[in-house]
Enzyme design. Sequence first.
Site, PDB file in Angstrom:
ATOM      1  N   CYS A 107     131.900  61.593  89.751  1.00 14.25           N
ATOM      2  CA  CYS A 107     132.601  62.839  89.418  1.00 14.25           C
ATOM      3  C   CYS A 107     132.891  63.637  90.689  1.00 14.25           C
ATOM      4  O   CYS A 107     133.923  64.299  90.786  1.00 14.25           O
ATOM      5  CB  CYS A 107     131.775  63.671  88.446  1.00 14.25           C
ATOM      6  SG  CYS A 107     131.100  62.714  87.077  1.00 14.25           S
ATOM      7  N   CYS A 157     137.241  57.852  82.607  1.00 21.42           N
ATOM      8  CA  CYS A 157     136.813  58.935  81.709  1.00 21.42           C
ATOM      9  C   CYS A 157     137.978  59.839  81.334  1.00 21.42           C
ATOM     10  O   CYS A 157     137.861  60.661  80.428  1.00 21.42           O
ATOM     11  CB  CYS A 157     135.710  59.762  82.359  1.00 21.42           C
ATOM     12  SG  CYS A 157     136.237  60.587  83.862  1.00 21.42           S
TER      13      CYS A 157
END
Length: 147
Positions: free
Chosen positions: A104, A35
């Site tokens: 994350c 990402c």
Amino acid sequence: MALYSEKVMDHFTNPRNVGKIDDADGVGEVGNAKCGDIMKIYLKIENDIIVDVKFNTFGCASAIASSSMATELIKGKPLSQALELTNKAVAEALDGLPAYKMHCSVLAEEAIRAAIKDYYDKNGIEYDKSQFPDEASEEELHAHEED
Ligand code: FES
């Protein structure tokens, strides 16, 4: 059900410990290749205790909330305890993250480890290398994505 818990929203909109420590004793920077998000953690350490911690995260809401929560969890704690902090514990403290957002929280765990390793390296302190799988390899980043 809302996608994000109230705690995630709170830590995302009002993140704790944002910033930089100029004379940090340890700095850790990690990124997620997929990402492109980046997290940097600064530690001030005295007698093996994390007396101050700040972070800068260029990333998604979950990454920011995870950094904020992780810094709160390790502040004032001994390094040994900070090293034991897992991304799961960070996510639990946030009352959960959506499954596809768990990776994350891995950034927070890794950034803290990297900062502690930096401190050990800078000060010539011996440590158990197995505690630091080292900068996440391409493979590892991939593995986390499946989390
Ligand atoms: Fe990149 Fe969350 S999507 S850390």
